[in-house]
Design an enzyme around this catalytic site. Structure first.
Site, PDB file in Angstrom:
ATOM      1  N   ASN A   9       0.742  -1.087  -0.022  1.00 23.11           N
ATOM      2  CA  ASN A   9      -0.019   0.038   0.251  1.00 23.11           C
ATOM      3  C   ASN A   9       0.743   1.208   0.024  1.00 23.11           C
ATOM      4  O   ASN A   9       1.398   1.345   1.280  1.00 23.11           O
ATOM      5  CB  ASN A   9      -0.948  -0.124   1.279  1.00 23.11           C
ATOM      6  N   LYS A  11       0.199   4.250  -0.476  1.00 27.05           N
ATOM      7  CA  LYS A  11      -0.443   5.399   0.151  1.00 27.05           C
ATOM      8  C   LYS A  11       0.062   6.630  -0.731  1.00 27.05           C
ATOM      9  O   LYS A  11      -0.122   6.413  -1.753  1.00 27.05           O
ATOM     10  CB  LYS A  11       0.090   5.809   1.683  1.00 27.05           C
ATOM     11  N   HIS A  94      -9.512   1.144   4.811  1.00 25.82           N
ATOM     12  CA  HIS A  94      -8.308   1.271   5.609  1.00 25.82           C
ATOM     13  C   HIS A  94      -8.356   2.323   6.665  1.00 25.82           C
ATOM     14  O   HIS A  94      -9.267   3.251   6.688  1.00 25.82           O
ATOM     15  CB  HIS A  94      -7.393   2.070   4.361  1.00 25.82           C
ATOM     16  N   GLU A  96      -6.808   4.755   7.713  1.00 23.60           N
ATOM     17  CA  GLU A  96      -6.768   6.140   7.251  1.00 23.60           C
ATOM     18  C   GLU A  96      -7.855   6.672   6.634  1.00 23.60           C
ATOM     19  O   GLU A  96      -8.435   7.821   6.676  1.00 23.60           O
ATOM     20  CB  GLU A  96      -5.317   6.334   6.545  1.00 23.60           C
ATOM     21  N   GLU A 166      -5.679  -4.657  10.696  1.00 31.57           N
ATOM     22  CA  GLU A 166      -4.512  -3.807  10.616  1.00 31.57           C
ATOM     23  C   GLU A 166      -4.816  -3.128  12.018  1.00 31.57           C
ATOM     24  O   GLU A 166      -5.751  -1.881  12.234  1.00 31.57           O
ATOM     25  CB  GLU A 166      -4.667  -2.758   9.688  1.00 31.57           C
ATOM     26  N   GLY A 172       2.356   2.395  10.356  1.00 33.12           N
ATOM     27  CA  GLY A 172       3.219   3.443  10.499  1.00 33.12           C
ATOM     28  C   GLY A 172       3.928   3.679  11.814  1.00 33.12           C
ATOM     29  O   GLY A 172       4.419   5.144  11.918  1.00 33.12           O
ATOM     30  N   SER A 212       3.209  -1.871  10.352  1.00 34.17           N
ATOM     31  CA  SER A 212       4.623  -2.097  10.586  1.00 34.17           C
ATOM     32  C   SER A 212       5.329  -3.325  10.328  1.00 34.17           C
ATOM     33  O   SER A 212       6.136  -3.908  11.145  1.00 34.17           O
ATOM     34  CB  SER A 212       4.928  -1.620  11.864  1.00 34.17           C
TER      35      SER A 212
HETATM   36  P1  PGA Z   1       2.683   0.245   7.566  1.00 32.44           P
HETATM   37  O1  PGA Z   1       1.141   0.682   6.903  1.00 32.44           O
HETATM   38  O2  PGA Z   1       3.157  -0.780   7.030  1.00 32.44           O
HETATM   39  O3  PGA Z   1       3.351   1.237   7.221  1.00 32.44           O
HETATM   40  O4  PGA Z   1       2.312   0.295   9.055  1.00 32.44           O
HETATM   41  C1  PGA Z   1       0.325  -0.541   6.736  1.00 32.44           C
HETATM   42  C2  PGA Z   1      -1.033  -0.039   6.062  1.00 32.44           C
HETATM   43  O5  PGA Z   1      -1.136   1.218   6.469  1.00 32.44           O
HETATM   44  O6  PGA Z   1      -1.351  -0.711   5.296  1.00 32.44           O
END
Ligand code: PGA
Length: 254
Positions: A9, A11, A94, A96, A166, A172, A212
């Site tokens: 992803n 982003k 997601h 976010e 998640e 993140g 992460s």
């Molecule tokens: P990250 O993001 O691996 O940077 O924690 C994962 C995601 O949001 O799908």
């Protein structure tokens, strides 16, 4: 046997040149072992990335989709448009989108319905916030997201469904769920799917872990019985790191 699925992803990151270069490197490096790979660039880079990955093993996904087929929805993108540029997957709900942009479970459900009706494969994201975990509400929150997100859909409708667990506190932050914490929630998700859509359905659904994931922790996460791959953010932006995660999933899947 569920084939692990690792999706990057990206982003709101990378330039067009960087996205194409990363896609090229991935497309040129077939995975060892049994693993499916996808990348999810920003909408504006879907087409150049699609052209770069061509007929290689790398699949294309979008980071979001709108539920209406066409019309006056400024700024939105339909399932048909995504299919038209070569997308196979769409991430839906997601964290976010839910917590930064403010998407509701009802909107997530509408997007899921439109996606499965179009033939796009949905990656439905679920996960609790830190304070919800601290309050002992993780399972309740995740079950609620599943129930509302999948409302009105049957096992047949959902044959292409992928779920990504998640935990919001792990995205993140560099703070990954431990393999045991991930397995516990994945197991609960599979049981819930079994109760609501049947055991055969639950057995074949792939449940990715996200939050992460790195080359250093991927193998331990993938070794868990109900962890069928990963949705990777930050670590999917660096080819070498992402390839190591794909490799760990491939070894777990063989
Ligand atoms: P990250 O993001 O691996 O940077 O924690 C994962 C995601 O949001 O799908």
């Amino acid at each position: 046997m569920r084939i692990p699925f690792v999706a990057g992803n990206w982003k709101m990151n990378l330039t067009r040149t960087e996205a194409v270069a990363l896609a090229k490197k991935l497309a040129e490096t077939p995975p060892t072992g049994s693993v499916e790979v996808a990348v999810c660039p920003a909408f504006v880079y879907l087409l150049p990335v699609a052209q770069t990955i061509g007929n290689s093993h790398v699949r294309l996904g979008a980071q979001d989709v709108y539920f209406q087929a066409k019309g006056a929805f400024t700024g939105e993108i339909s399932c048909g448009m995504l299919l038209d540029v070569g997308c196979e997957y769409a991430i839906i709900g997601h964290s976010e989108r839910r917590h930064v942009i403010g998407e509701s479970d009802e909107l997530v459900n509408a997007k899921l319905k439109a996606t499965v009706a179009s033939g796009l494969k949905p990656i439905l994201c679920v996960g609790e916030k830190m304070e919800q975990r601290d309050a002992g509400k993780t399972k309740q929150v995740v079950k609620d997201q599943l129930q509302k997100g999948l409302a009105g859909l049957s096992a047949d409708d959902l044959s292409l469904l992928v779920i990504a667990y998640e935990p919001v506190w792990a995205i993140g932050t560099g703070r990954t769920a431990t393999p045991d914490q991930a397995q516990e929630v994945h197991d609960m998700i599979r049981s819930w799917l079994g109760e609501n859509f049947g055991k055969d359905f639950a057995r074949q659904v792939r449940i990715q872990y996200g939050g992460s994931v790195t080359a250093a922790n991927a193998a331990d996460l993938m070794a868990q019985k109900d962890v069928d791959g990963a949705l990777v953010g930050g670590a999917s932006l660096k080819a070498d790191e992402f390839l190591k995660i794909i490799d760990a999933a491939g070894r777990a899947g063989s």
